[in-house]
Motif scaffolding. Structure first.
Motif, PDB file in Angstrom:
ATOM      1  N   THR A   1      41.074  37.799  37.471  1.00 47.39           N
ATOM      2  CA  THR A   1      40.760  38.479  36.518  1.00 47.39           C
ATOM      3  C   THR A   1      40.584  38.273  35.083  1.00 47.39           C
ATOM      4  O   THR A   1      39.956  37.988  34.263  1.00 47.39           O
ATOM      5  CB  THR A   1      41.397  40.035  36.450  1.00 47.39           C
TER       6      THR A   1
ATOM      7  N   GLU B   1      36.209  38.787  34.743  1.00 45.37           N
ATOM      8  CA  GLU B   1      35.615  39.843  35.815  1.00 45.37           C
ATOM      9  C   GLU B   1      36.783  40.439  36.510  1.00 45.37           C
ATOM     10  O   GLU B   1      37.567  39.701  37.121  1.00 45.37           O
ATOM     11  CB  GLU B   1      34.182  39.507  36.517  1.00 45.37           C
ATOM     12  N   VAL B   2      36.638  41.603  36.932  1.00 47.22           N
ATOM     13  CA  VAL B   2      37.955  42.448  37.461  1.00 47.22           C
ATOM     14  C   VAL B   2      37.877  41.985  39.033  1.00 47.22           C
ATOM     15  O   VAL B   2      36.747  42.205  39.638  1.00 47.22           O
ATOM     16  CB  VAL B   2      37.923  43.854  37.236  1.00 47.22           C
ATOM     17  N   HIS B   3      39.045  41.863  39.505  1.00 45.90           N
ATOM     18  CA  HIS B   3      39.284  41.353  40.921  1.00 45.90           C
ATOM     19  C   HIS B   3      40.301  42.095  41.342  1.00 45.90           C
ATOM     20  O   HIS B   3      41.292  42.479  40.668  1.00 45.90           O
ATOM     21  CB  HIS B   3      39.649  40.057  41.130  1.00 45.90           C
TER      22      HIS B   3
ATOM     23  N   HIS C   1      36.101  41.063  44.629  1.00 41.64           N
ATOM     24  CA  HIS C   1      35.603  40.790  43.358  1.00 41.64           C
ATOM     25  C   HIS C   1      34.568  42.138  43.109  1.00 41.64           C
ATOM     26  O   HIS C   1      33.554  42.213  43.782  1.00 41.64           O
ATOM     27  CB  HIS C   1      34.655  39.670  43.206  1.00 41.64           C
TER      28      HIS C   1
ATOM     29  N   LEU D   1      36.071  42.527  31.946  1.00 42.77           N
ATOM     30  CA  LEU D   1      37.544  42.732  31.242  1.00 42.77           C
ATOM     31  C   LEU D   1      37.433  42.880  29.724  1.00 42.77           C
ATOM     32  O   LEU D   1      36.632  41.745  29.400  1.00 42.77           O
ATOM     33  CB  LEU D   1      38.356  41.718  31.750  1.00 42.77           C
TER      34      LEU D   1
END
Length: 112
Positions: free
Chosen positions: A43, A48-50, A61, A72
């Protein structure tokens, strides 16, 4: 960025920590999921948020298949170091797998 704060987090016995996703503009709580250290590092490194999928037992993902990724914007941990707050830009404005904006759409009727 130093990883010391990541090491200081309180993960559960499975190495997971709850993560709350909040819209960075209007403050709406969109969802809650779990992260492990690898999801947290991905992340931070990708923006980008995982998450960690407990049902599939794999990294996830967010939006990789739906296109509803979470960008994020800010990241916090709480005073006890046992919950993560990710302030995000929700692409497509859909965070829930049901197609709703937020996973928190069922209100419990209270008689108080």
């Amino acid at each position: 960025m130093s990883d010391n704060w990541i090491d200081s987090l309180k993960y559960d016995e499975k190495g997971l920590i709850p993560a709350i996703a909040q819209d960075y503009q209007d403050g709406a709580i969109l969802m809650m999921a779990w992260m492990n250290r690898q999801a947290l590092e991905l992340t931070i490194n990708t923006g980008e948020v995982h998450y960690w999928s407990r049902s599939r037992q794999e990294l996830w993902h967010k939006g990789a298949t739906s296109g509803h990724i979470q960008k994020l914007k800010k990241l916090y941990y709480d005073c006890d170091r046992d919950v993560i707050l990710v302030k995000i830009e929700q692409v497509g404005d859909i965070a829930c797998h049901t197609g709703a904006r937020s996973c928190f759409f069922t209100e419990v009727p209270l008689s108080i």
